[in-house]
Write a protein that holds these residues in place. Structure first.
Motif, PDB file in Angstrom:
ATOM      1  N   PRO A   2       1.434  -7.703   6.179  1.00 31.34           N
ATOM      2  CA  PRO A   2       2.536  -7.790   5.217  1.00 31.34           C
ATOM      3  C   PRO A   2       2.846  -9.240   4.866  1.00 31.34           C
ATOM      4  O   PRO A   2       2.768 -10.132   5.714  1.00 31.34           O
ATOM      5  CB  PRO A   2       3.709  -7.169   5.967  1.00 31.34           C
ATOM      6  CG  PRO A   2       3.110  -6.346   7.039  1.00 31.34           C
ATOM      7  CD  PRO A   2       1.826  -7.012   7.401  1.00 31.34           C
ATOM      8  N   MET A  10       8.186  -7.320  -0.595  1.00 30.99           N
ATOM      9  CA  MET A  10       7.116  -7.562   0.363  1.00 30.99           C
ATOM     10  C   MET A  10       5.840  -6.919  -0.183  1.00 30.99           C
ATOM     11  O   MET A  10       5.891  -5.855  -0.812  1.00 30.99           O
ATOM     12  CB  MET A  10       7.463  -6.936   1.714  1.00 30.99           C
ATOM     13  CG  MET A  10       6.392  -7.117   2.762  1.00 30.99           C
ATOM     14  SD  MET A  10       6.831  -6.342   4.330  1.00 30.99           S
ATOM     15  CE  MET A  10       6.752  -4.631   3.880  1.00 30.99           C
ATOM     16  N   THR A  11       4.702  -7.554   0.058  1.00 33.08           N
ATOM     17  CA  THR A  11       3.432  -6.990  -0.374  1.00 33.08           C
ATOM     18  C   THR A  11       2.494  -6.843   0.820  1.00 33.08           C
ATOM     19  O   THR A  11       2.641  -7.537   1.837  1.00 33.08           O
ATOM     20  CB  THR A  11       2.726  -7.860  -1.428  1.00 33.08           C
ATOM     21  OG1 THR A  11       2.341  -9.095  -0.837  1.00 33.08           O
ATOM     22  CG2 THR A  11       3.608  -8.119  -2.631  1.00 33.08           C
ATOM     23  N   MET A  12       1.539  -5.942   0.659  1.00 38.87           N
ATOM     24  CA  MET A  12       0.490  -5.793   1.670  1.00 38.87           C
ATOM     25  C   MET A  12      -0.772  -5.315   0.956  1.00 38.87           C
ATOM     26  O   MET A  12      -0.717  -4.349   0.180  1.00 38.87           O
ATOM     27  CB  MET A  12       0.885  -4.800   2.759  1.00 38.87           C
ATOM     28  CG  MET A  12      -0.148  -4.726   3.848  1.00 38.87           C
ATOM     29  SD  MET A  12       0.340  -3.897   5.397  1.00 38.87           S
ATOM     30  CE  MET A  12       1.387  -2.596   4.888  1.00 38.87           C
ATOM     31  N   SER A  26       6.575  -3.311  -1.670  1.00 42.19           N
ATOM     32  CA  SER A  26       7.794  -2.644  -1.221  1.00 42.19           C
ATOM     33  C   SER A  26       8.996  -3.440  -1.705  1.00 42.19           C
ATOM     34  O   SER A  26       9.077  -4.650  -1.488  1.00 42.19           O
ATOM     35  CB  SER A  26       7.808  -2.544   0.306  1.00 42.19           C
ATOM     36  OG  SER A  26       9.005  -1.985   0.762  1.00 42.19           O
TER      37      SER A  26
END
Length: 132
Positions: A2, A10-12, A26
């Motif tokens: 993440p 937030m990115t993943m 998210s």
């Protein structure tokens, strides 16, 4: 892994196969955005647009979150973004969200079916229109 973008985004990026990836973004707004000044809302959506611009067009994309937005049920203006099964009346946050979806060819998937999301499953999932 993440990657926090801000306290609200937030990115993943996840590998799916050799050359295929999925990116999950998210979004959670812990503050009621309806009471925030317009410039704060616009700054949030500009930041989110910047994140979306940095995602590879070949990635599968899920944008998941609580946007404090109501997009309503009128889809005449947004037929490529939302289905005919929205709820309520669109608010200003909904307009911002729909405009972002239009710009990045995203669909509010929980408006495509008459099956309603329950209170235990809030938010919406937005995915790119793949023509399927």
């Amino acid at each position: 892994m993440p990657r926090p973008v801000s306290d609200r985004i937030m990115t993943m990026r996840l590998p799916l196969s050799k050359d295929n990836f999925a990116t999950i973004i998210s979004v959670y707004d812990k503050h009621p955005t309806m009471t925030n000044p317009d410039e704060n809302k616009e700054a949030f959506y500009q930041q989110l647009a910047s994140v979306l611009s940095g995602i590879s067009r070949t990635d599968k994309l899920l944008l998941i979150g609580d946007f404090n937005a109501r997009i309503g049920r009128e889809n005449d203006k947004w037929p490529l973004v939302m289905g005919k099964h929205g709820i309520g009346k669109c608010n200003s946050n909904g307009e911002l969200l729909l405009a972002l979806c239009s710009e990045f060819e995203l669909i509010v998937t929980n408006t495509m079916s008459s099956r309603r999301m329950t209170a235990r499953r809030p938010g919406c999932i937005l995915v790119p229109d793949t023509g399927i």
